[in-house]
Design a protein around this motif. Structure first.
Motif, PDB file in Angstrom:
ATOM      1  N   ILE A 171       0.855  -1.199   0.000  1.00  9.09           N
ATOM      2  CA  ILE A 171       0.000   0.000   0.000  1.00  9.09           C
ATOM      3  C   ILE A 171       0.890   1.248   0.000  1.00  9.09           C
ATOM      4  O   ILE A 171       0.660   2.196  -0.757  1.00  9.09           O
ATOM      5  N   HIS A 172       1.928   1.234   0.841  1.00 10.51           N
ATOM      6  CA  HIS A 172       2.861   2.376   0.874  1.00 10.51           C
ATOM      7  C   HIS A 172       3.469   2.601  -0.498  1.00 10.51           C
ATOM      8  O   HIS A 172       3.553   3.740  -0.974  1.00 10.51           O
ATOM      9  N   ASP A 173       3.899   1.503  -1.139  1.00 12.74           N
ATOM     10  CA  ASP A 173       4.530   1.631  -2.463  1.00 12.74           C
ATOM     11  C   ASP A 173       3.546   2.165  -3.490  1.00 12.74           C
ATOM     12  O   ASP A 173       3.880   3.023  -4.315  1.00 12.74           O
ATOM     13  N   THR A 174       2.305   1.636  -3.465  1.00 13.14           N
ATOM     14  CA  THR A 174       1.289   2.074  -4.440  1.00 13.14           C
ATOM     15  C   THR A 174       1.038   3.565  -4.275  1.00 13.14           C
ATOM     16  O   THR A 174       1.037   4.322  -5.258  1.00 13.14           O
ATOM     17  N   LEU A 175       0.829   3.993  -3.041  1.00 16.97           N
ATOM     18  CA  LEU A 175       0.606   5.425  -2.799  1.00 16.97           C
ATOM     19  C   LEU A 175       1.832   6.240  -3.208  1.00 16.97           C
ATOM     20  O   LEU A 175       1.709   7.337  -3.756  1.00 16.97           O
ATOM     21  N   GLY A 176       3.018   5.649  -2.970  1.00 18.24           N
ATOM     22  CA  GLY A 176       4.255   6.331  -3.372  1.00 18.24           C
ATOM     23  C   GLY A 176       4.321   6.547  -4.882  1.00 18.24           C
ATOM     24  O   GLY A 176       4.666   7.637  -5.357  1.00 18.24           O
ATOM     25  N   HIS A 177       3.977   5.492  -5.647  1.00 17.39           N
ATOM     26  CA  HIS A 177       4.000   5.614  -7.119  1.00 17.39           C
ATOM     27  C   HIS A 177       2.965   6.640  -7.588  1.00 17.39           C
ATOM     28  O   HIS A 177       3.228   7.444  -8.487  1.00 17.39           O
ATOM     29  N   MET A 178       1.770   6.605  -6.978  1.00 17.72           N
ATOM     30  CA  MET A 178       0.726   7.557  -7.373  1.00 17.72           C
ATOM     31  C   MET A 178       1.185   8.983  -7.071  1.00 17.72           C
ATOM     32  O   MET A 178       1.000   9.896  -7.874  1.00 17.72           O
ATOM     33  N   LEU A 179       1.777   9.131  -5.903  1.00 17.25           N
ATOM     34  CA  LEU A 179       2.260  10.444  -5.475  1.00 17.25           C
ATOM     35  C   LEU A 179       3.286  10.979  -6.471  1.00 17.25           C
ATOM     36  O   LEU A 179       3.210  12.127  -6.928  1.00 17.25           O
ATOM     37  N   SER A 180       4.253  10.114  -6.833  1.00 17.84           N
ATOM     38  CA  SER A 180       5.316  10.548  -7.748  1.00 17.84           C
ATOM     39  C   SER A 180       4.740  10.992  -9.084  1.00 17.84           C
ATOM     40  O   SER A 180       5.212  11.948  -9.697  1.00 17.84           O
ATOM     41  N   SER A 181       3.702  10.270  -9.552  1.00 21.09           N
ATOM     42  CA  SER A 181       3.171  10.584 -10.883  1.00 21.09           C
ATOM     43  C   SER A 181       2.183  11.745 -10.857  1.00 21.09           C
ATOM     44  O   SER A 181       2.102  12.510 -11.810  1.00 21.09           O
TER      45      SER A 181
END
Length: 1605
Positions: free
Chosen positions: A1169-1179
C-alpha cells in the motif's frame, strides 16, 4: 476469436470451427455480449432481440459448463431489462419446464443447471416486474432441490438466493418453505452445499423476521451443527450467517420492525446463545443446557473456531460505536468464556480457547475502535484484571479454608489474565505514544494493576503480565528504565517469595528483550545491575530449598535476557559469564560419574533446570553477540557444552532412579543443547557427532517416547508453492491464529509463553503478535530435526547409510498412527538434511547411500497421507538436486512414468505426478529436458480425469511446476496445455476449488513462459493471448477468493508483458472492489497488482477507480461510507447486498488506500500500500497538488484534537508570545471541523506518520518540477493565466499548519516526521520574496508558528533524538535569514540557550532514562546547531562590513514602523551568540578532540582515555562515533572562524576559566588544554596554547579528509 465479437452469435463461424473449440468461441461471444449490451443503442437491441433470445435460449439446451451458464443467464436477464419484456414469461416457462424435467442423467444436468441459473438471474435483475410468477418458480426449485445431487443442490440454492435478493419483502409467502427446505442441507456432506445454504439463509434473514425471533435458537443450533467437520470456506460462510442473524436479533433493521411487531432479543440472550456453541460444541445440547455442562466430552474445535469468527462478524455488523458503548459487557462475556471449565479441560484446549478469545478481542477492539475509544477500552481491561486479581488474592490469603472451588477459580483466572493482559499489551503497543494518558492518569493504575499480576500463583499469568509490561515499555520508551529499576527493587525486597522471584525476573527479562525496539536504549549501568542481581540469585539459590528452583531459573533467565543487549554491553561481563557457565557443569568425566550417585529427586530437578538455564543463556549469547565469538571464546564454551552432551547419556538412569517427573527438565536440557549446537559451526563439535546423532535420531524416531508426537516443521520445509496441496495457504488468511489449531500435526497452533519462558526476551517471529513457543514435546523434536539438518552434511558416508537404513527399519517396526507420526518426523529430518546438503553444495554420497535414501522416499510416494506424499515429492526433487547426475534423475523419472502408466489408484497417481513436478522444479530446464515430453503428455492425460478432482489437482499443480521450471523449453507445449486449461475451466464444477486454483497457477506459468512474445501480432500469438485473457476472465469470475487471487496475478503478468491488451477500465474497478474483501489473500493480490499498475499508469488507475464512485450513484454514496478513511466498518459487511463500488468516494483510490493502512496489520500488504501510494504520489502529486495536500491534511487533522494537549513547554517570554501561541493553537485545532463527515475511526498514528512523509515527498517533487512552485509572484501570475494552475507556494499556510500539527503530536515518530517537514519547508521557502513587501520573505508571517512548533521539543521529558532534530531545525531557521523580529529570534535562540545548559551539565549528572550515546547525540546536536548559527552570524557580519552603510529613508510613519521592527541590524545575530562564546569555544574544542581520538586507527584503541571523552563514555564508543561523524564539520568550521576572529588571542588564565564554568565541565576544559584531570594547572604561554589548538584543527581535518585548501 475476433469472429465472436458481434451482437448476434456468428453461427457460420461457429459451424466451421472444431467441436473442441466451440465452447470457448461461445464463451467469448457471451463475454463480448456482456460488455456490449450495456453500452449498445436500445433500438439496435430491440431490433435484434428476437433472434438474440432464440440464440441464447438455444444455448441453454447445449449443455453449457458452469462459467458459460452464469454468463448466459446474466446476458439473458440484461437483454430483457434493456429491451422489451414481452417474451420474458415464455422464456421463464421454458426454463421452468426444463427444471421440472424428470431426466436425471449426467448428460442432461448442465442443461437443467443452465435453466436454474437463468431463473435466478431473471429474478435478481427484474425482481418484482415478474409479478406473481414467483411462487411456482420457487416451488419448482425446491422440488428439484430434493432430488438433485451435490452440484445441482449448490447451484439451485444460489439461484434461490438471487430470487430472494430480487424480490425482497415481496416473496414473504415463500420464506418459510425456503427456510424449511434449506436448513436440513446446512449439514450436507458436501461443503459447497453447506456454503450455498449459508449464503441463501443470509439473504433470507434480511426479510424473514422469524429467523431472528422465533427460530433464533434453532438457527443457532443449525449453525453449530453445520460447523462440525467443516472446512475453512464453510466456517467463514456459516459464521457470517450466525453473526449477522444474532446482530439482527439484537438490533433489527428499521424497515422490518416497522412492518411487524417484533420482540427484540436482549444482549444477554444473544451472547448466551453464542456461548453455548463456544463451550459445548455441536449436536443436541440446547435440549437441556444444565445437563450438558455436567457431562464430560470434548468441545468440537471446528465449532469453537467457527463461533469465534461469528463473534467477530456479530460485533463488526453492529459497528464500532455499539462496541464502544457496550464494551464492558462484551469484555466480561468473552473473558467468562475462557474461565469456563468446559473451555479449559486440558492444557492444550485451554490454550486453544485463549487463542480464540484473544482473536475476538484483537479483531474487534483492534480494528473497529479509534484511538480514544481504544484508550477507554484499555481502562476497562485494567479494571477487569484488577477485579480478577483481587479475587485471586482473597483465595490465596484465605489460609484456613480448604476451599476447592477457590483453587479452581485461581486456576481458571490464569486464562482470563492471559487473554486480558495480551489484549492490553497489544492495544498499548498499537497506540504507541498515544497511550501515554494510560500511564499518566493515576486513576487508571495500569502499572500497579499489571505488576500486581506478577505475583499471581500461575506462571502463565505472570508471563503474560511481564509481556504486557514489555509492550508498554516499547510503546513508551521513557518508561523502560524506571520499570527496570522498579522491578529490581521489588525483586530485592521480596526475595523470599517464590512468585515474586519468578514474576519480577520475568518482567525484567521481558523489558531487556524489548530494548532492541527502543532506538535510544537504556543506560549502560543497567547491564551491571542485572548481572549483580542474577549472580546474587544463583549464589543464594542453594540457601533455601523452597526458593532454589525459582532463583536458579530467574538467575539464568536474566543472564539470557542480558545477552540481547548485544556485544557493547556483554563484552564487559563475558569473563564472568564464562566462569559461571564452566562452574554449573562438572569439570571432568570423573565428577560427572560421581554425581550420578549423589542427590535426591529435588536436587536433580534444580540441577537440570540450572544447566538448561545456563545452556539457554549461552544460546542467547551466541545468537545476539556473534562478534564476540572468537576461537578462544568458542573453545571455552565447548567445555560445558561437551559435558552437557556426555551428561545426556546418564540422564535415563537418573530418571529411573528418581522418578518420571524429571523427564520435562531433562527434555528442556536437550532442547537447549540442540538449540545452541545448531548455532555453532559443526566443526567445533565433530568429535561428538556419534553420540549426538544417536540422541537426535532417537528423539525424532520417538524411540524413548510413548506419545506419537510429530514435528511442526514439515510444512515450512516443503516448498511454499505446494500450499494448495498442504492447505498451508490458511497461514495467509485473517483467521490464521485460530485456524492453526485445526491443522493435523501435533499441538499445531497451541503456542503459549509458558511453554518456554525464555521466549519472553527473544525477538517475536514475523507475523506473530505475541511469542508462542510450542509445547516442550514438540519443540524438542523440532530442534532435533533442525540440528540433524545442520550436522548431516558433515557426517561420513558410512554413518549416513546406517542412519537411512535405520529410518527404514523404524518405519517398518511402527504400526498404525504411530507409523504415520514416525514417518512424518523422519521425512522432515531427511528434508532438513537434503536442504543442508544443497546449502553446503555437498553431494549425498555413493550408490548405496543413494539407494537407501531412494527406497525410503519412493515408499512414501504411495502413502495415503497427502502431507507425506508431498514431503516425499519434495525430498525426491532435493535428492536429484544434490546428486546432480543425469542417469540418477533419468532412473527416478522413469520409475514414476512406469508407475503412472499402470497405476489406477488415486494415491499413486497423485504421489508420482508430484514427483515429476518436483524433479523438474529442482533440476529444471536443461537438466530434465529429455523427460519433458513424456512428463507433459502424462500429466495432461491425468488432468483430464474428471472422476477424481484430487488427481486433477496434483497433476495440474505438477504441470505448473514444470512450466515454471522449463522456461523457453516449454514453448512447444503451450498450445495443447492452454487448450486443456480452458476446457477444464469451462467444465470443472466451481465447487472443486483446488482444481481451479491449480488451473490459475498453470495459466500464470504459461503467461510467464510466453513472456514478452505476448505483445506480438502473429496469428498464433494472438490466439494464445486471447486464450489467456479468456482464462483470466473465467477465473476472475469464480466465487473462491484464492482462484480470484490467481486470476489477478495472471492479469498482472499479462500487464507486464503486453500492457496494451489488458483492459484497465474493467480490471481497476474489480481490484478496487477486492480491497474490501474479507479475504487477506485477495486483498494482497489486488494491492500487489495496483502497485504494478500505478508504476506505469497511475493517472489511468485513479481515473478508472473514480469512475466506480460515479457509477455507484448518489443513492449508494449517501450510505455509511461517505468519508475517505472509513471503508472499514461499512464496506466489509453487506458486501453482497450493496453496490460493490461503494467504497470509493471523492478522495478516490488514494483515500481508500490511506483508510486501509489504519486497518491492515499484514506487513507485506501494508508495504505494498505504501509503495502504491508512493507511485501515485510521484506521478500525480504535482498535477493534482490540492487533492494530495488535502488528503495529507485530512489524515494529519486526526492529531489536531490532541495538539492542544501536547506538552507545549516554554512560558518564559512576554505576553505577546502567549497571544501568538493562542492564535496558533486555535488556528490549527479548528482545522477540519467544517468537514462534517468525520471518519468513524480517525487515522491512526502510523498512517499520520506516513502522511507527514508524503508531505516531504510532495515538496521534493515540486522542487524538481517547476521553479514557480517556490516563487509567489510567478505562481500568482500563472494562476491568473489559468485557474487550474496549482502551485505549492500558494498552499504555504497549509504546509506550515500540517508540519505544526505533526511536530506537536503525542507520537514521537510523528513529531520527528513533523520536524523534518518543517525543516524542508524552511529550506525551500526561506528565500522566497513577498511581492507586496519588497525586501521581505513570505515565511516571515509564520515566525511565531515555527517557534510554537519547536518549543515542545525542548521540554525536559522529550527524547534525545527529537531534541537533536529540533536543534537542527532551530539552526536552519536562525540561519535561513527569515527572522526579522528580534523578539522572535530571541525566542528560538532561548531554546538553544536552554539546551546549552544541558550540555554543560557534563556526563552522568542526572538520572538518564536512555543509553549514554543518546546524550552524546543530543549534546553534539546542540553544539552543531550553535556552530551553524555562529558560521551564519559571522558570514552576515562579514558581508555587512564589506557593504557600504545604507541609510533608510522613510516617507511616512507606517514605513518607519516597518523599517524599525523588521530590519534586523547586521550584528544582532552575533550579539546573541557572543555571550555564549567562551563556553561554546571550549565545548567545541572538546568535541573536536573527542572526534580526533575516535577516528584513530584500531591499533591505537588501548591509548584512548579509559573513562571516555568529554561527551562519550567508553561503553558506547561505537554508537557515539556516528554522532561525532555527523557533527564535526560545522564545529570545525566554527572553531576556525572563532580563532581567526579572536586572532588566536582568546585565552584566559585557567583560574578564570574555571570560575566561568560549572564543576562538571572543568574536566572537559582541562582535557582540551591537553592536561590530565586532577593535575595542578600548568601555565602555558599563549603561543603554546594556540599551537595546540592549531594542531588539533589541522589534525582533525587531516584525519577526516577535510579539504584544507
Amino acid at each position: 476469436m475476433e469472429l465472436a465479437h458481434s451482437l448476434l452469435l456468428n453461427e457460420e463461424a461457429l459451424a466451421q470451427i472444431t467441436e473442441a473449440k466451440r465452447p470457448v468461441f461461445i464463451f467469448e461471444w457471451l463475454r463480448f455480449l456482456d460488455k456490449v449490451l450495456v453500452a449498445a443503442n436500445k433500438t439496435d437491441v430491440k431490433e435484434k432481440q428476437k433472434k438474440l433470445v432464440e440464440q441464447l435460449t438455444g444455448l441453454i439446451s447445449s449443455s453449457p459448463g458452469p462459467p458459460t451458464r452464469k454468463l448466459l443467464a446474466k446476458n439473458l436477464a440484461a437483454l430483457y431489462s434493456i429491451g422489451d419484456t414481452f417474451t420474458v414469461f415464455q422464456t421463464l416457462d421454458k426454463c421452468n419446464d426444463i427444471i421440472k424435467n424428470k431426466d436425471d442423467t449426467a448428460a442432461y444436468l448442465p442443461t437443467k443447471l443452465a435453466a436454474v441459473a437463468c431463473v435466478g438471474a431473471f429474478y435478481e435483475k427484474m425482481g418484482r416486474m415478474l409479478g406473481s410468477s414467483f411462487p411456482e418458480t420457487v416451488n419448482n426449485l425446491l422440488k428439484s432441490l430434493k432430488s438433485a445431487e451435490s452440484q445441482g443442490r449448490s447451484e439451485i440454492l444460489m439461484s434461490l438466493q438471487k430470487v430472494l435478493n430480487g424480490l425482497g419483502g415481496a416473496a414473504a409467502s415463500c420464506h418459510r418453505d425456503i427456510y424449511k427446505n434449506a436448513r436440513s442441507l446446512l449439514t450436507d456432506r458436501s461443503m459447497a452445499v453447506r456454503c450455498a445454504v449459508a449464503k441463501c439463509l443470509l439473504e433470507l434473514q434480511n426479510e424473514a423476521v422469524f429467523m431472528w425471533t422465533a427460530e433464533l435458537e434453532n438457527v443457532a443450533t443449525l449453525c453449530f451443527k453445520a460447523l462440525e467437520n467443516s472446512n475453512y470456506g464453510v466456517r467463514v460462510a456459516v459464521s457470517k450467517l450466525l453473526g449477522t442473524v444474532m446482530a439482527t436479533a439484537l438490533i433489527p433493521k428499521q424497515a422490518t420492525v416497522m412492518r411487524q411487531n417484533v420482540k427484540r432479543a436482549t444482549l444477554e440472550e444473544v451472547l448466551e446463545l453464542m456461548a453455548t456453541g463456544f463451550l459445548r460444541g455441536g449436536s443436541g445440547f440446547l435440549k437441556s443446557g444444565g445437563e450438558m455442562l455436567k457431562v464430560g466430552g470434548s468441545v468440537n474445535r471446528e465449532v469453537r473456531v467457527g463461533v469465534t469468527q461469528a463473534y467477530v462478524v456479530f460485533v463488526t455488523t453492529l459497528g464500532g460505536q455499539w462496541l464502544e458503548r457496550n464494551f464492558a459487557t462484551f469484555l466480561s462475556h468473552v473473558l467468562d468464556l475462557v474461565s469456563h471449565p468446559r473451555a479449559t479441560q486440558t492444557h492444550v484446549e485451554a490454550v486453544y480457547s485463549r487463542r480464540c478469545v484473544s482473536f475476538i478481542l484483537r479483531a474487534t477492539v483492534g480494528s473497529l475502535l479509534g484511538e480514544k475509544a481504544q484508550i477507554a477500552a484499555a481502562k476497562d481491561i485494567c479494571q477487569a484484571i484488577d477485579k480478577q486479581m483481587k479475587a485471586v488474592e482473597a483465595v490465596v490469603n484465605d489460609t484456613n479454608s480448604e476451599n476447592k472451588s477457590g483453587a479452581a477459580d485461581v486456576a481458571a483466572s490464569q486464562h482470563v489474565m492471559v487473554c486480558a493482559l495480551q489484549e492490553l499489551g497489544s492495544l498499548v503497543q498499537s497506540l504507541n505514544a498515544t497511550a501515554s494518558p494510560l500511564i499518566q492518569e493515576p486513576s487508571v493504575g495500569l502499572l500497579e494493576t499489571v505488576t500486581s499480576v506478577l505475583l499471581h500463583p500461575s506462571m502463565a499469568a505472570r508471563l503474560a503480565a511481564a509481556w504486557c509490561l514489555r509492550c508498554v515499555a516499547v510503546a513508551l520508551p521513557y518508561q523502560l528504565t524506571p520499570f527496570l529499576d522498579r522491578c529490581a527493587e521489588r525483586l530485592n525486597n521480596l526475595k523470599t517469595s517464590p512468585e515474586a522471584v519468578s514474576g519480577y525476573s520475568f518482567a525484567m527479562a521481558a523489558l531487556l528483550g524489548g530494548v532492541h525496539q527502543c532506538p535510544l536504549g537504556i543506560p549502560h549501568a543497567k547491564g551491571k545491575m542485572v548481572v549483580s542481581i542474577a549472580e546474587d540469585l544463583l549464589r543464594t539459590a542453594a540457601q533455601n530449598s523452597r526458593l532454589s528452583l525459582q532463583r536458579t531459573q530467574a538467575g539464568w533467565l536474566l543472564l539470557g535476557a542480558l545477552m540481547t543487549l548485544g556485544p557493547s554491553v556483554v563484552r564487559y561481563h563475558l569473563p564472568k559469564m564464562l566462569l559461571l557457565w564452566r562452574n554449573v557443569f562438572p569439570r571432568s568425566l570423573k565428577e560427572l560419574e560421581a554425581e550420578k550417585a549423589r542427590g535426591d529427586s529435588f536436587t536433580w530437578q534444580v540441577t537440570l533446570e540450572g544447566r538448561a538455564g545456563a545452556l539457554c543463556a549461552m544460546r542467547s549469547f551466541v545468537a545476539h553477540c556473534p562478534e564476540l565469538l572468537t576461537e578462544d571464546v568458542i573453545r571455552k564454551l565447548m567445555t560445558p557444552i561437551e559435558c552437557a552432551m556426555t551428561m545426556m547419556s546418564h540422564i535415563p538412569s537418573v530418571i529411573k532412579a528418581h522418578g518420571a517427573h524429571l523427564k520435562a527438565s531433562a527434555a528442556m536440557v536437550r532442547l537447549r543443547l540442540y538449540d545452541i549446537l545448531a548455532l555453532l559451526p559443526p566443526k567445533t563439535y565433530e568429535g561428538s557427532f556419534n553420540a549426538l546423532l544417536r540422541e537426535l535420531v532417537a528423539e525424532f524416531t520417538l524411540t524413548d517416547n510413548s506419545a506419537n508426537t510429530t514435528t511442526s516443521l514439515l510444512r515450512s520445509l516443503c516448498h511454499y508453492d505446494d500450499s494448495v496441496l498442504l492447505g498451508s495457504w490458511l497461514q495467509e488468511t485473517d483467521h490464521k491464529s485460530i485456524e492453526d489449531q485445526l491443522q493435523p500435526n501435533s499441538a499445531s497452533g497451541s503456542g503459549a509463553l509458558e511453554h518456554d519462558p525464555s521466549s519472553i526476551y527473544l525477538r517475536i517471529p514475523a507475523g506473530e503478535a505475541v511469542p508462542g513457543p510450542l509445547p516442550l514435546g514438540v519443540s524438542v523434536i523440532d530442534a532435533s530435526v533442525a540440528l540433524f539438518g545442520v550436522v548431516f552434511p558433515h557426517v561420513s558416508y558410512k554413518h549416513r547409510l546406517q542412519m537411512l537404513d535405520h529410518f527404514a527399519e523404524c518405519v517398518k517396526q511402527a504400526k498404525g498412527v504411530r507409523q504415520q507420526a514416525v514417518q512424518l518426523n523422519i521425512f522432515t529430518a531427511v528434508l532438513s538434511a537434503l536442504k543442508g546438503l544443497a546449502e553446503n553444495k555437498s553431494t549425498l554420497g555413493p550408490e548405496e547411500v543413494r539407494k537407501s535414501a531412494l527406497t525410503l522416499v519412493m515408499s512414501a510416494l504411495d502413502n495415503p497421507n497427502p502431507i507425506l506424499r508431498c514431503a516425499a515429492g519434495e525430498a525426491l526433487g532435493r535428492m536429484a538436486q544434490v546428486v546432480g547426475e543425469a542417469t540418477f534423475i533419468a532412473r527416478m523419472a522413469q520409475y514414476s512414468f512406469d508407475k503412472l502408466k499402470s497405476a489406477r489408484d488415486v494415491v499413486s497417481r497423485t504421489g508420482h505426478s508430484l514427483a515429476l513436478g518436483c524433479l523438474h522444479r529442482y533440476v529444471g530446464g536443461i537438466g530434465s529436458g529429455q523427460h519433458l515430453k513424456t512428463s507433459v503428455s502424462i500429466l495432461l492425460a491425468l488432468a483430464q480425469d474428471g472422476t477424481s478432482p484430487e488427481v486433477q489437482t496434483w497433476s495440474l499443480h505438477s504441470l505448473a511446476l514444470i512450466v515454471d521450471s522449463s522456461g523457453p523449453m516449454y514453448r512447444g507445449y503451450v498450445e495443447p496445455t492452454l487448450s486443456l486449461v480452458l476446457t477444464l475451466l469451462l467444465t470443472v464444477p466451481p465447487s472443486h476449488t483446488e482444481v481451479h486454483q491449480c488451473l490459475g497457477r498453470c495459466l500464470g506459468a504459461i503467461i510467464t513462459t510466453v513472456g514478452p512474445e505476448l505483445q506480438g501480432n502473429g496469428a498464433t500469438i494472438s490466439t494464445i493471448r486471447s486464450s489467456c485473457l479468456v482464462g483470466c476472465a473465467i477465473t476472475q469470475d469464480h466465487s473462491d477468493s484464492l482462484v480470484q487471487a490467481a486470476a489477478i496475478s495472471c492479469l498482472q503478468q499479462l500487464h507486464m508483458f503486453a500492457p496494451r491488451h489488458v483492459n484497465l477500465s474493467s480490471l481497476v474497478p474489480s481490484l478496487c472492489v477486492h480491497l474490501c474483501s474479507s479475504h487477506l489473500l485477495l486483498r494482497r493480490a489486488a494491492v500487489a497488482c495496483l502497485r504494478q499498475l500505478a508504476q506505469r499508469e497511475a493517472a489511468e488507475v485513479c481515473e478508472y477507480a473514480m469512475s466506480l464512485a460515479k457509477n455507484a450513484g448518489d443513492k449508494e454514496n449517501s450510505g455509511i461510507n461517505n468519508n475517505p478513511f472509513a471503508p472499514g466498518v461499512g464496506s466489509r459487511r453487506d458486501i453482497h447486498c450493496r453496490h460493490q463500488g461503494v467504497n470509493i468516494t471523492e478522495t478516490g483510490l488514494e483515500g481508500v488506500l490511506f483508510g486501509m493502512l489504519d486497518r491492515e496489520t499484514d506487513r507485506k500488504l501494508c508495504s505494498d500500500i505504501h509503495d502504491t501510494l508512493g507511485h501515485m504520489l510521484s506521478s500525480l502529486a504535482v498535477e493534482k497538488l490540492s487533492h494530495w495536500l488535502m488528503l495529507c491534511k485530512d489524515v494529519l487533522a486526526a492529531s489536531s484534537d490532541m495538539s492542544t494537549a501536547a506538552p507545549l513547554g516554554g512560558g518564559k517570554d512576554e505576553e505577546l508570545e502567549k497571544k501568538d501561541e493562542m492564535d496558533d493553537d486555535t488556528m490549527f485545532t479548528t482545522l477540519g471541523e467544517e468537514d462534517k463527515s468525520k471518519p468513524s475511526v480517525a487515522p491512526r498514528w502510523a498512517t499520520r506518520v506516513f502522511a507527514a512523509d508524503c508531505l516531504c515527498r510532495i515538496i521534493m517533487l515540486c522542487e524538481n518540477a517547476n521553479k514557480a512552485h517556490f516563487d509567489l509572484a510567478m505562481a500568482r501570475s500563472a494562476k491568473l493565466r489559468n485557474p487550474k494552475n496549482d502551485l505549492l507556494v500558494l498552499h504555504l499556510s497549509d504546509l506550515i499548519r500540517m508540519a505544526f500539527m505533526a511536530a506537536t503530536d503525542h507520537s514521537n515518530q510523528l513529531r520527528m516526521a513533523g520536524l523534518q517537514a518543517l525543516e524542508d519547508i524552511i529550506k525551500k521557502f526561506a528565500v522566497v520574496p513577498e511581492p507586496e513587501f519588497p525586501g521581505h520573505v513570505i515565511l516571515e508571517q509564520y515566525q511565531a508558528n515555527v517557534g510554537a512548533a519547536l518549543r515542545p521539543a525542548f521540554s525536559q521529558d522529550t527524547p534525545s533524538d527529537i531534541t537533536a532534530k529540533a536543534c537542527q531545525v532551530c539552526s536552519t531557521w536562525i540561519g535561513s535569514g527569515v527572522v526579522s523580529d528580534l523578539n522572535d529570534l530571541r525566542r528560538v535562540h532561548n531554546l538553544l540557550v536552554s539546551s546549552l545548559d544541558k550540555v554543560q551539565a557534563g556526563k552522568g549528572s542526572s538520572s538518564q532514562p536512555y543509553r549514554e550515546s543518546a546524550t552524546t547525540m543530543e549534546k553534539l546536536a546542540v553544539l552543531k546547531a550553535w556552530a551553524e548559527v555562529y558560521v551564519v552570524a559571522m558570514k552576515i557580519k562579514k558581508e555587512a562590513e564589506t557593504k557600504p552603510k545604507r541609510v533608510i529613508k522613510n516617507t511616512d510613519d507606517d514605513d518607519e514602523d516597518f523599517g524599525t521592527v523588521d530590519e534586523l541590524p547586521p550584528d544582532s545575530l552575533i550579539t546573541l551568540v557572543q555571550p555564549e562564546l567562551p563556553i561554546l569555544s571550549r565545548l567545541w574544542l572538546a568535541a573536536l578532540k573527542d572526534y580526533a581520538l575516535l577516528t584513530l586507527p584500531a591499533e591505537f584503541a588501548s591509548q584512548l582515555p579509559p573513562d571516555g571523552g568529554a561527551f562519550y563514555t567508553p561503553e558506547t564508543i561505537d554508537t557515539a562515533r556516528l554522532h561525532y561523524r555527523n557533527s564535526w564539520a560545522p564545529i570545525l568550521h566554527a572553531v576556525a572562524l572563532w580563532l581567526n576572529s579572536a586572532g588566536f588571542n582568546a585565552s584566559e588564565s585557567p583560574e578564570e576559566a574555571a570560575a566561568a564554568m560549572p564543576n562538571s565541565q572543568k574536566r572537559v576544559s582541562s582535557s582540551v588544554l591537553n592536561q590530565a584531570p586532577g593535575t595542578p594547572p600548568t601555565t602555558k604561554s599563549l603561543p603554546e596554547i594556540n599551537k595546540d589548538r592549531m594542531h588539533l584543527i589541522l589534525g582533525t581535518a587531516y584525519i577526516t579528509g577535510f579539504p584544507l585548501c
